[in-house]
Design an enzyme around this catalytic site. Sequence first.
Site, PDB file in Angstrom:
ATOM      1  N   GLU A 293      -4.957  60.622  -4.300  1.00 13.15           N
ATOM      2  CA  GLU A 293      -4.617  59.992  -2.663  1.00 13.15           C
ATOM      3  C   GLU A 293      -3.129  59.602  -1.881  1.00 13.15           C
ATOM      4  O   GLU A 293      -2.949  58.686  -2.675  1.00 13.15           O
ATOM      5  CB  GLU A 293      -5.708  59.539  -1.752  1.00 13.15           C
ATOM      6  CG  GLU A 293      -7.222  60.415  -1.995  1.00 13.15           C
ATOM      7  CD  GLU A 293      -8.485  59.719  -1.709  1.00 13.15           C
ATOM      8  OE1 GLU A 293      -8.290  58.460  -1.461  1.00 13.15           O
ATOM      9  OE2 GLU A 293      -9.668  60.451  -1.451  1.00 13.15           O
ATOM     10  N   LYS A 295      -1.679  56.580  -1.062  1.00  9.17           N
ATOM     11  CA  LYS A 295      -1.916  55.263  -0.800  1.00  9.17           C
ATOM     12  C   LYS A 295      -1.180  54.945   0.314  1.00  9.17           C
ATOM     13  O   LYS A 295       0.126  54.953   0.574  1.00  9.17           O
ATOM     14  CB  LYS A 295      -1.813  54.552  -1.680  1.00  9.17           C
ATOM     15  CG  LYS A 295      -2.144  52.686  -2.017  1.00  9.17           C
ATOM     16  CD  LYS A 295      -1.730  52.199  -3.289  1.00  9.17           C
ATOM     17  CE  LYS A 295      -2.042  50.941  -3.062  1.00  9.17           C
ATOM     18  NZ  LYS A 295      -1.598  50.025  -1.559  1.00  9.17           N
ATOM     19  N   GLU A 348      -8.149  53.199   5.508  1.00  9.81           N
ATOM     20  CA  GLU A 348      -7.097  52.225   5.838  1.00  9.81           C
ATOM     21  C   GLU A 348      -6.505  52.766   7.524  1.00  9.81           C
ATOM     22  O   GLU A 348      -6.501  53.525   7.728  1.00  9.81           O
ATOM     23  CB  GLU A 348      -5.758  52.753   5.144  1.00  9.81           C
ATOM     24  CG  GLU A 348      -4.778  51.885   4.810  1.00  9.81           C
ATOM     25  CD  GLU A 348      -4.484  50.627   4.094  1.00  9.81           C
ATOM     26  OE1 GLU A 348      -5.825  50.882   3.488  1.00  9.81           O
ATOM     27  OE2 GLU A 348      -3.421  50.408   3.874  1.00  9.81           O
ATOM     28  N   ARG A 466     -13.095  45.749  -9.203  1.00  7.78           N
ATOM     29  CA  ARG A 466     -11.630  46.436  -9.586  1.00  7.78           C
ATOM     30  C   ARG A 466     -12.067  47.465 -10.009  1.00  7.78           C
ATOM     31  O   ARG A 466     -12.267  46.828 -12.094  1.00  7.78           O
ATOM     32  CB  ARG A 466     -10.770  45.098  -9.497  1.00  7.78           C
ATOM     33  CG  ARG A 466      -9.087  45.662  -9.800  1.00  7.78           C
ATOM     34  CD  ARG A 466      -8.646  44.334 -10.455  1.00  7.78           C
ATOM     35  NE  ARG A 466      -8.579  43.621  -9.146  1.00  7.78           N
ATOM     36  CZ  ARG A 466      -7.882  43.400  -7.897  1.00  7.78           C
ATOM     37  NH1 ARG A 466      -7.212  44.753  -7.177  1.00  7.78           N
ATOM     38  NH2 ARG A 466      -8.105  42.826  -6.980  1.00  7.78           N
TER      39      ARG A 466
END
Length: 640
Positions: A293, A295, A348, A466
Amino acid sequence: EAALDRRDEMDVEGWRVGDPVPYAALAKAFALIEATTKRIEKTSLLTSLMLLVIQRSKAGDADSLLRTVYLCINRLSPDYTGIELGIGESLLIKAIGESTGRSLQLIKTDLKREGDLGLVAMNSKNMQKTLFKPKPLTVPFVFSNLKEIALSAGHSSQGKKVSIITKLLAACKGEEAKYIVRSLEGKLRIGNAERTVLVALAHATVLAEQERSGKKWSTEKLASRLEEGATIVKSRTSKLRCGYPCALTVGVSKLRDECKLTPGVPLKPMLAKPTKAIGEVLDRFEGKRFTCEYKYDGERAQVHRLADGTVGVFSRNSEDMSKKYPDLIEQLPHCIKENTKSFVLDAEAVAIDRTTGKLMPFQELSKRKRKDVKVEDIEVRVCLFAFDLLYLNGEPLLHKNLTERRELLRQHFEPVHFEFQFAKSSDSEKTEDIQTFLDESVKDGCEGLMVKMLESEASYYEPSRRSVNWLKLKKDYLAGIGDSLDLVVVGGYYGKGKRTNVYGAFLLACYDADSEEYQTICKIGTGFSEEALAAHYTVLQPLEMEKARGDVKVGGAKPDVWFEPKVVWEVLTADLSLSPVYTAAQGLIDERGVSLRFPRFIRVRDDKSADDATGSEQVAEMYERQVLAHDDGKKKKKRG
Ligand code: ATP
């Protein structure tokens, strides 16, 4: 067994079932925890404290345990409510003076010597002769007073704060004053990493369940329950903080249900691991289905919509950003399809030029005020790029694979020009396609790609982790620069020549969550414009301290002034090296610390708090990766 053994050491005479938890029990536990550096021992001491609290609480009382947990991580409510402690030094000095009758000058001299106001408060108290016996402090009393202090705002609140603190200090005995003052400062400094507290909570819950059952469980059963409890509690941090009545009333078997994701309560987002090259992506995901994807270069936004239509936007740190993005909230209904009632989107928020549709860099959004933004005043609008759906119409989706989550996202939302888009993606596994897609993303104003596993359990959403199942491939890595670091500014060096009125260079540190320490990593002083230096001075000067704060592991660094660790900068480096001067990741790779060579300032990260800075383990990983790459390079040369 070890956990059960330590309860006696923190018990308090006269503490009976149903009594409020004595603060003295916490202070005793904190002192024991502070005295050891061993993580396992810290965990077992915390477990003992929580077990003791459970044991002395009446059935159905979950508040005692919850407040204990909060005080152990030095918080008063969930992150996203923004209620925080962090009282300035001068106010605390004043209160210590008032409650002990010592002069401010004497207290300041002691502080210079000790570097720890908590210790100074305790010593000042113990020097004082008291004529009457104060009523012992209890956890609910301390908790509500701390909350009142945190909530009082405005200039006129100073006097009120001092008087509450003075009252609290007047009632302190033994080591209590030390921990009350440190709590007020915002850091307990006993090495109580939040994860340790949560593991201890899970363990205490399981052990209490065993005690209640009246049977002794087999080691295997106990071990598997402990493991299960710890996993659930760790991954549901923000839910716990929202006032989830701990495990006391429900037992660990029901934890999973109780901790369910709920719209309105932010979840700690999943994070990605860095990768250097497309080859590395293919190695990791070989034979698996994955997607790449764009970023986007904006701000993480977790968008929640409750069934009643209320919308909340939360940051990467679970801060409520609804007041920063009124435009986003206004736009949201346009992209929701009819059958979409409640949801949690992971997305985002990116600045966009509404005339050209061009995406603008993160800096545009960071210029916005954080609160009370009015739609009519907004110059640069925001476009939301959704990449994940975590909850839909009453059902959490964390345990669906990414293909399914993405499918639901596309079915229930629709793109709206300049307002809402799905993150652009490509599912091809061919190196050339990934390279082309990466180039395209950069051309379109993005930072690179996020590569994500699509199928199987490996693609479940992992809150607060993470994960290796999300990889970030930034354009910078390809230029050989490597990942950036987010570092805390802990010291300043006075400038020379033209730069005498500002700091000319800065001392940076990473954060080690285990020891709760800031570890120095480099001095940075090149690449700043005069304006930038002036701006940094304005922000940092009020944070000046005479001595390094007690939780800064200084090493051999000698800046002219110290700062309270608060401001986070994103920094790039050409190279990492071992250094006898700095303390970052010391002991993880070598007795020496790791330091950055030729660090370069990128931007201020005001969406990160000091504790979100790059961790020492990440620094160690980066160093090791660099050594490996270097060795690889040498081998190739030899072969060649
Ligand atoms: P970290 O703690 O991982 O360093 P960070 O905030 O510094 O976090 P990066 O490491 O640069 O950010 O990358 C992860 C961030 O990228 C996410 O937190 C998110 O804000 C952003 N992002 C942009 N596009 C995507 C996407 N398609 N999928 C996931 N995250 C994305």
